[in-house]
Design an enzyme around this catalytic site. Sequence first.
Site, PDB file in Angstrom:
ATOM      1  N   ASP A  77       0.419   5.030   5.387  1.00 19.35           N
ATOM      2  CA  ASP A  77       1.695   4.513   4.905  1.00 19.35           C
ATOM      3  C   ASP A  77       1.918   4.774   3.417  1.00 19.35           C
ATOM      4  O   ASP A  77       0.984   4.984   2.654  1.00 19.35           O
ATOM      5  CB  ASP A  77       1.769   2.996   5.132  1.00 19.35           C
ATOM      6  CG  ASP A  77       1.958   2.616   6.587  1.00 19.35           C
ATOM      7  OD1 ASP A  77       1.846   3.500   7.452  1.00 19.35           O
ATOM      8  OD2 ASP A  77       2.187   1.416   6.844  1.00 19.35           O
ATOM      9  N   HIS A 223      -3.392   3.556   3.846  1.00 15.82           N
ATOM     10  CA  HIS A 223      -2.345   3.751   2.843  1.00 15.82           C
ATOM     11  C   HIS A 223      -2.731   4.871   1.885  1.00 15.82           C
ATOM     12  O   HIS A 223      -3.899   5.223   1.768  1.00 15.82           O
ATOM     13  CB  HIS A 223      -2.108   2.459   2.045  1.00 15.82           C
ATOM     14  CG  HIS A 223      -1.577   1.331   2.862  1.00 15.82           C
ATOM     15  ND1 HIS A 223      -2.389   0.535   3.648  1.00 15.82           N
ATOM     16  CD2 HIS A 223      -0.306   0.856   3.027  1.00 15.82           C
ATOM     17  CE1 HIS A 223      -1.649  -0.379   4.259  1.00 15.82           C
ATOM     18  NE2 HIS A 223      -0.387  -0.204   3.902  1.00 15.82           N
TER      19      HIS A 223
END
Length: 253
Positions: A77, A223
């Site tokens: 992400d 992430h």
Amino acid sequence: MPPHRPPRRPHLWLPLLLVSQALVAWAWWRLGWQAGLPLLLASHGLCLWGVLAPGSRLYGPVLVRLPGEAGVWLTIDDGPSDDTRPLLDLLDAHAAKATFFLVGERAAARPDLVREILARGHGIGNHTQGHPQARFWALGPARMRREIADCQRTLTAIAGRAPVWFRSVVGHTNPFVHAPLRDAGLARVAWSARGFDAVESDTAKVVARIDADLAPGAIVLLHEGARHGRSVAMVAGVLDRLRARGLETVLPG
């Protein structure tokens, strides 16, 4: 059942909510506040849980695991970022594939990275246009639609094809998320393994948390561009654990 399931009835929550509150009102009138107040609090607590719990299906469908898969879906992400190219090199070195859930504004600023993600055989997903982390859970219908639709247009213009997967910011999903997802043909994705790598700076702790939930069909949340600067090392650690377990990465079709 196919994993890609855009919402079909995004407004079903509204009549259910009205019915529940009518039942609370009836209980309060017939049985008094001693019964009505706990029911009111419980119904409101359930509605809030549906917003804050990443895997909640209260307001619409969400994919938490890959059904019938022998591999693991890596999802990354918050890009694109300075970490994107090192991550792509790392994934290449491990012969691994991932889906990058991209923020529209960041993608518009670095379209070359979006194209490179795709050129190297990875997927991209919609992670909203501006990533309003602190208030995403409370956005109204108009602002929510703009966040999702603007990101979809941005990524489609850069990539030449529309993403089919969406991830809510911080996993929070209020009742207004699913109507724009239906209109865009997007399916919401949560996760089954996470290490809190966006905030935790200890690489070993992050990898150990994810490793505890690695199994066939797992969806791993990772992430890029975290402030602690260790995102690439954390993904490397997860890839090492996958190899040690004999698990391959997959991209759902």
